[in-house]
Design a protein around this motif. Sequence first.
Motif, short mmCIF file in Angstrom:
data_model
loop_
_atom_site.label_atom_id
_atom_site.label_comp_id
_atom_site.label_asym_id
_atom_site.label_seq_id
_atom_site.Cartn_x
_atom_site.Cartn_y
_atom_site.Cartn_z
N LEU A 1 35.83 20.62 -43.46
CA LEU A 1 36.77 21.73 -43.24
C LEU A 1 37.24 21.72 -41.79
CD1 LEU A 1 38.15 24.22 -44.43
CD2 LEU A 1 36.14 25.55 -43.79
N HIS A 2 36.33 21.41 -40.90
CA HIS A 2 36.63 21.25 -39.47
C HIS A 2 37.65 20.13 -39.27
CE1 HIS A 2 35.14 19.99 -35.32
NE2 HIS A 2 35.21 21.27 -35.15
N HIS B 1 35.98 23.34 -27.84
CA HIS B 1 37.20 23.49 -27.08
C HIS B 1 37.58 24.95 -27.13
CE1 HIS B 1 36.77 19.85 -29.30
NE2 HIS B 1 36.98 20.56 -30.38
N ARG B 2 37.95 25.49 -26.03
CA ARG B 2 38.42 26.87 -26.00
C ARG B 2 39.51 27.09 -27.05
NH1 ARG B 2 39.68 30.92 -21.55
NH2 ARG B 2 41.11 32.26 -22.67
N ALA B 3 39.29 28.04 -27.91
CA ALA B 3 40.22 28.26 -29.02
C ALA B 3 40.80 29.65 -28.94
CB ALA B 3 39.48 28.05 -30.34
N GLY B 4 41.72 29.85 -28.03
CA GLY B 4 42.17 31.22 -27.75
C GLY B 4 43.45 31.58 -28.44
N SER C 1 41.20 21.16 -40.77
CA SER C 1 41.98 22.07 -39.93
C SER C 1 42.57 21.29 -38.75
CB SER C 1 41.13 23.24 -39.45
OG SER C 1 40.02 22.78 -38.71
N ARG C 2 41.83 20.30 -38.27
CA ARG C 2 42.32 19.50 -37.14
C ARG C 2 43.48 18.59 -37.57
NH1 ARG C 2 38.06 16.00 -36.06
NH2 ARG C 2 39.28 14.42 -37.14
N HIS D 1 39.09 25.91 -37.61
CA HIS D 1 38.31 24.85 -36.97
C HIS D 1 37.07 25.44 -36.29
CE1 HIS D 1 38.04 21.69 -33.62
NE2 HIS D 1 38.16 20.92 -34.67
N LYS E 1 42.84 19.72 -29.00
CA LYS E 1 42.08 18.95 -28.02
C LYS E 1 40.86 18.29 -28.63
CE LYS E 1 43.39 22.43 -24.74
NZ LYS E 1 42.87 23.68 -24.19
N PHE F 1 46.76 25.92 -24.96
CA PHE F 1 45.86 27.01 -25.36
C PHE F 1 45.22 26.78 -26.72
CE2 PHE F 1 48.37 30.58 -22.94
CZ PHE F 1 47.96 30.01 -21.73
N LEU F 2 45.56 25.71 -27.41
CA LEU F 2 45.13 25.56 -28.81
C LEU F 2 44.02 24.52 -28.90
CD1 LEU F 2 48.71 25.81 -30.26
CD2 LEU F 2 46.87 27.43 -30.73
N GLY F 3 42.79 25.03 -28.95
CA GLY F 3 41.61 24.17 -28.89
C GLY F 3 41.62 23.04 -29.90
N VAL F 4 42.11 23.34 -31.11
CA VAL F 4 42.03 22.33 -32.18
C VAL F 4 42.83 21.08 -31.80
CG1 VAL F 4 43.99 23.22 -33.52
CG2 VAL F 4 42.12 22.04 -34.69
N ALA G 1 46.57 20.76 -38.09
CA ALA G 1 47.12 21.22 -36.80
C ALA G 1 47.86 20.08 -36.10
CB ALA G 1 46.00 21.75 -35.91
N LEU H 1 44.89 27.59 -37.67
CA LEU H 1 44.08 26.37 -37.89
C LEU H 1 43.03 26.20 -36.80
CD1 LEU H 1 46.98 24.06 -39.09
CD2 LEU H 1 45.09 24.90 -40.51
N THR H 2 43.35 26.59 -35.58
CA THR H 2 42.36 26.45 -34.51
C THR H 2 41.18 27.39 -34.79
OG1 THR H 2 42.36 25.87 -32.15
CG2 THR H 2 42.95 28.11 -32.65
N HIS I 1 47.50 28.32 -34.52
CA HIS I 1 46.47 29.29 -34.12
C HIS I 1 45.55 29.62 -35.30
CE1 HIS I 1 44.98 33.42 -33.09
NE2 HIS I 1 44.85 32.87 -31.91
#
Lengths: 184, 184
Positions: B151-152, A181-184, B155-156, A152, B177, B172-175, B159, A148-149, A146
């Motif tokens: 940096l993007h 991407h939804r990062a919730g 983090s990916r 990102h 995807k 739920f974790l956008g990174v 993750a 890291l997301t 979370h």
Amino acid sequence: MQSSNKFSLAEAITLLTQTPLTLNALLRGLPDIWTHNNEGKDTWSAFDIVGHLNSAERHDWMPRVRTIMESGEARPFDPFDRFAQMRESEGKSLEQLLDEFARLRSESLAALQAMNLQSADLARRGTHPALGTVTLAELLATWVVHDLTHLHQLSRVMAYQYRDEVGPWSAFLGVLKCAGHRAG
Amino acid sequence: MQSSNKFSLAEAITLLTQTPLTLNALLRGLPDIWTHNNEGKDTWSAFDIVGHLNSAERHDWMPRVRTIMESGEARPFDPFDRFAQMRESEGKSLEQLLDEFARLRSESLAALQAMNLQSADLARRGTHPALGTVTLAELLATWVVHDLTHLHQLSRVMAYQYRDEVGPWSAFLGVLKCAGHRAG
């Protein structure tokens, strides 16, 4: 392909310890247009993201660890209020939110370490209100991912502020193509 | 929708100054499985990404600024050798690469500030071997966004190492995807 890293409590704590330092280095002292602009309607700025991390720190991570340790699967986690942060961040500066994050994270990790969790504890189960059965190790790994997301997302939101300024280079800059991407 | 931030040399220098501190906070002291694992065949680890940033610092950013200031559009930039980093990083530790990045970036920014660029200079043009005509302001904005794109990516890649450990939370974790937009 190499396999996923196996969950390690010590490594998770190291990663979680570094996040406030990372966000501080990335964000502190930047002009507001870098930290308060977002990616358009109903998206988050850097300020909103740090507010969300603080909110998760208060209401989500350690409260859920405690729910698993005290009640196991019998009591589902309280649902996470994604909008609590709006109230909790109101009237604060980004610098205040970063200070809060450092303090809250440090308190969370001190509490986690004081629990002296053993391997058997990591396999304990809890009930997520939407996802069903989860383990303590999964919860702790999710805490790491979370962070890291949202790092990102932060790098993408910041890059977006120069989307027009890079000219033809936008073709080469992957972060400008991220669909968010939804990062919730 | 709010417009893109206008390019500001002072803001670009602030953002570029913070990147080595950010990477240091994020990466220094992590176990090798966090910094040397990648996302599979022909992808980069955190170690590779820092090596790439060092290589860009040596061969790309300030050399291209100088090419614009000295030769304008007449002389195209030297193409960027995406594999120079393999040679330049060989046998080094991540800590050495992070130290190098801090030193190289500091030298780049000292040289940039010593040029005392004025507004008119920012509109000067150069020739990119693939993209054609670009301006100095676009080059400098790209330097900033290039930091953020990596940096993007970092983090990916990090993750990804816990992709199996988060269990059902992966939804739920956008990174997790992120398709991994080419970040060159």
